[in-house]
Write an enzyme that holds these catalytic residues in place. Structure first.
Site, short mmCIF file in Angstrom:
data_model
loop_
_atom_site.label_atom_id
_atom_site.label_comp_id
_atom_site.label_asym_id
_atom_site.label_seq_id
_atom_site.Cartn_x
_atom_site.Cartn_y
_atom_site.Cartn_z
N ILE A 14 8.42 3.40 15.39
CA ILE A 14 9.70 3.66 16.05
C ILE A 14 9.71 3.20 17.50
O ILE A 14 10.73 3.28 18.18
CB ILE A 14 10.09 5.16 15.98
CG1 ILE A 14 8.93 6.05 16.45
CG2 ILE A 14 10.51 5.52 14.56
CD1 ILE A 14 9.25 7.53 16.42
N CYS A 22 4.47 4.08 18.96
CA CYS A 22 5.00 5.38 18.53
C CYS A 22 5.43 5.26 17.06
O CYS A 22 6.12 4.31 16.70
CB CYS A 22 6.21 5.73 19.41
SG CYS A 22 6.57 7.47 19.41
N ASP A 140 7.27 9.00 35.80
CA ASP A 140 7.81 7.75 35.23
C ASP A 140 9.10 8.04 34.49
O ASP A 140 9.30 7.60 33.36
CB ASP A 140 6.78 7.14 34.28
CG ASP A 140 7.19 5.73 33.85
OD1 ASP A 140 6.81 5.29 32.75
OD2 ASP A 140 7.96 5.09 34.61
C1 LIG Z 1 14.16 2.63 17.57
N1 LIG Z 1 13.46 3.85 17.84
C2 LIG Z 1 14.10 5.01 17.87
O1 LIG Z 1 15.28 5.11 17.63
C3 LIG Z 1 13.27 6.23 18.16
C4 LIG Z 1 13.34 7.43 17.45
C5 LIG Z 1 14.25 7.77 16.29
N2 LIG Z 1 12.46 8.32 18.02
C6 LIG Z 1 11.82 7.69 19.05
C7 LIG Z 1 10.81 8.21 19.92
C8 LIG Z 1 10.18 9.46 19.84
C9 LIG Z 1 10.37 10.54 18.91
O2 LIG Z 1 11.14 10.55 17.95
N3 LIG Z 1 9.54 11.55 19.25
C10 LIG Z 1 8.81 11.21 20.37
C11 LIG Z 1 7.83 11.95 21.08
C12 LIG Z 1 7.24 11.37 22.21
C13 LIG Z 1 7.62 10.08 22.60
CL1 LIG Z 1 6.87 9.41 24.01
C14 LIG Z 1 8.56 9.33 21.88
C15 LIG Z 1 9.17 9.94 20.76
C16 LIG Z 1 12.33 6.37 19.16
C17 LIG Z 1 11.88 5.37 20.19
#
Ligand SMILES: CNC(=O)c1c(C)[nH]c(/C=C2\C(=O)Nc3ccc(Cl)cc32)c1C
Length: 278
Positions: A14, A22, A140
């Protein structure tokens, strides 16, 4: 019983950045969807590894509805990787949301911005509350480190890890990204403090409204000059003077004129929105 990698199934990737990767994961015992951040500590010195361990231990102490929940960590020495298991935020990060709004030329609704303002401030209040005399500074804060859950509640992520990431190592030197949200005191190589997080929060709130940071430039030197001067245009006229005044009060170059977190939360309009938006 500590977790092992076999307790989880990886669903998808993700996110990825200088820090690592991640992934969306499922806990096998109950099917709960979580996320883990994989960080390769192989190029870190012993000091930096100790910093990472102490930062992760700080994450464990942070328990708040607006901070990404830490669950566990797994250290795999066979590939020098630490897996930090955290809450899944299914609406992703604010950076992606801002990009989509900019692409579609659609401004965010004012009440949504107020909701984000209130919840980021509440999260920072929790972190800046001194735990054992030690405030947890984010260091950050940027839209890519702020996440949304399915109810569009804000979840601050990546706390404290920035100190390790910005530490002088080959690992940290890969740190990329333009520091649009860097405070004047940091630009002037002065010490980072709670109000530096507040400056960054102000820049993020400005960007939620304007769909661009308050200070932009084609290079770091020009950006630093603009940050030091601290002049920026009003947020778009679609937004009320009330919101504009709160955001402008936060983005103050002089640290002593910048409000504390409690002063932001005690702003009459913020208190009103905190009550009405829940
Ligand atoms: C395209 N990615 C996303 O839409 C996305 C989704 C659905 N979730 C995330 C990121 C996290 C997420 O879902 N839980 C997290 C816990 C800690 C950190 Cl540093 C990042 C995340 C992301 C970047």
């Amino acid at each position: 019983m500590p977790s092992t990698l076999d307790d989880f199934a990886v669903i998808s990737t993700i996110g990825s950045g200088s820090y690592g990767t991640c992934r969306k994961i499922r806990r096998k015992k109950d099917g709960k969807v979580l996320a883990w951040k994989e960080m390769d500590y192989g190029s870190m010195t012993e000091t930096e590894k100790q910093m990472l361990v102490s930062e992760v231990n700080l994450l464990r102490e942070l328990r708040h509805s607006n901070i990404v929940r830490y669950y566990d960590r797994i250290i795999d020495r066979s590939n020098t990787t630490i897996y930090i298991i955290m809450e899944y935020c299914d609406r992703g990060d604010l950076a992606s949301l801002i990009s989509r709004c900019r692409r579609d030329e659609v401004y965010m609704e004012e009440d949504f911005v107020w909701k984000i303002l209130v919840q980021i401030t509440q999260a920072l209040q929790e972190c800046h509350r001194r735990k054992n005399g030690k405030a947890v500074l984010h260091r950050d804060l940027k839209p890519a480190n702020i996440f949304l859950d399915s109810d569009e509640n804000v979840k601050l992520g990546d706390f404290g890890l920035a100190r390790v990431l910005h530490h002088e190592t080959s690992f940290a030197k890969t740190y990329v990204g333009t520091p649009y949200y860097m405070s004047p005191e940091l630009v002037n190589n002065m010490s980072y403090n709670e109000k530096s997080d507040i400056w960054s929060m102000g820049c993020i709130l400005y960007e939620l409204c304007a769909l661009r940071p308050p200070f932009t430039a084609s290079n770091q030197h020009e950006l630093n000059k603009k940050i030091r001067v601290g002049d920026f245009a009003r947020i778009p006229n679609k937004y009320t003077d009330g919101l504009n005044n709160v955001v402008a009060k936060i983005i103050r170059v002089e640290v002593h004129k910048r409000p504390t977190i409690d002063e932001v939360l005690n702003e009459p309009l913020v208190m009103k929105k905190r009550t009405s938006l829940g």
